[in-house]
Scaffold this motif. Sequence first.
Motif, short mmCIF file in Angstrom:
data_model
loop_
_atom_site.label_atom_id
_atom_site.label_comp_id
_atom_site.label_asym_id
_atom_site.label_seq_id
_atom_site.Cartn_x
_atom_site.Cartn_y
_atom_site.Cartn_z
N GLY A 152 2.49 -8.93 -5.03
CA GLY A 152 3.23 -9.91 -4.24
C GLY A 152 4.29 -9.27 -3.37
N ILE A 153 5.03 -8.31 -3.96
CA ILE A 153 6.08 -7.62 -3.21
C ILE A 153 5.48 -6.84 -2.04
CG2 ILE A 153 7.78 -5.75 -3.35
CD1 ILE A 153 8.33 -6.70 -6.24
N ASN A 154 4.38 -6.13 -2.33
CA ASN A 154 3.74 -5.34 -1.28
C ASN A 154 3.22 -6.22 -0.14
OD1 ASN A 154 4.25 -2.93 -2.59
ND2 ASN A 154 2.27 -2.89 -3.61
N ASN A 155 2.70 -7.39 -0.47
CA ASN A 155 2.23 -8.31 0.57
C ASN A 155 3.38 -8.79 1.44
OD1 ASN A 155 -0.47 -8.15 -0.06
ND2 ASN A 155 -0.41 -9.87 -1.48
N LYS A 156 4.52 -9.12 0.83
CA LYS A 156 5.69 -9.55 1.61
C LYS A 156 6.16 -8.44 2.54
CE LYS A 156 7.53 -12.85 -1.75
NZ LYS A 156 8.63 -13.11 -2.70
N LYS A 157 6.23 -7.22 2.02
CA LYS A 157 6.68 -6.09 2.84
C LYS A 157 5.70 -5.81 3.98
CE LYS A 157 9.51 -3.54 -0.44
NZ LYS A 157 9.74 -2.24 -1.07
N ARG A 158 4.40 -5.92 3.68
CA ARG A 158 3.39 -5.66 4.70
C ARG A 158 3.52 -6.64 5.86
NH1 ARG A 158 -1.11 -8.14 5.45
NH2 ARG A 158 -1.12 -9.05 3.37
N VAL A 159 3.75 -7.91 5.53
CA VAL A 159 3.89 -8.93 6.57
C VAL A 159 5.14 -8.66 7.41
CG1 VAL A 159 4.36 -11.37 6.96
CG2 VAL A 159 2.60 -10.69 5.33
N ALA A 160 6.25 -8.31 6.75
CA ALA A 160 7.49 -8.02 7.48
C ALA A 160 7.31 -6.80 8.38
CB ALA A 160 8.63 -7.81 6.51
N ASN A 161 6.66 -5.76 7.86
CA ASN A 161 6.44 -4.55 8.65
C ASN A 161 5.50 -4.82 9.81
OD1 ASN A 161 8.08 -3.10 6.94
ND2 ASN A 161 6.41 -2.16 5.81
#
Length: 88
Positions: free
Chosen positions: A12-21
């Motif tokens: 979940g954390i990685n998905n949030k970061k990926r979207v922000a990046n």
Amino acid sequence: MANNPSAIKRIGINNKKRVANQSQKSEMRTAIKNVEALVEANDAENAKAALKDTMKYIDKAVQKGIIHKNNGDRQKTRLTNKVNGLGA
């Protein structure tokens, strides 16, 4: 698929970061394309103003680790040379 709770949380954390990046990288690329379009149109003054904003986007992406430092430096150099070539 992840089995333990910590792995599920990391997904979940990685998905949030990926979207922000992705969002920030997209803004940077759009800014670069805007400068290149102004260079193609031989609009020196607007290109210089747009270059200044684009530098900020590139620096922010480098600072956050979205792109590598050398990649950012290379993009800034190429854009600067294009804009400076308009004045000559």
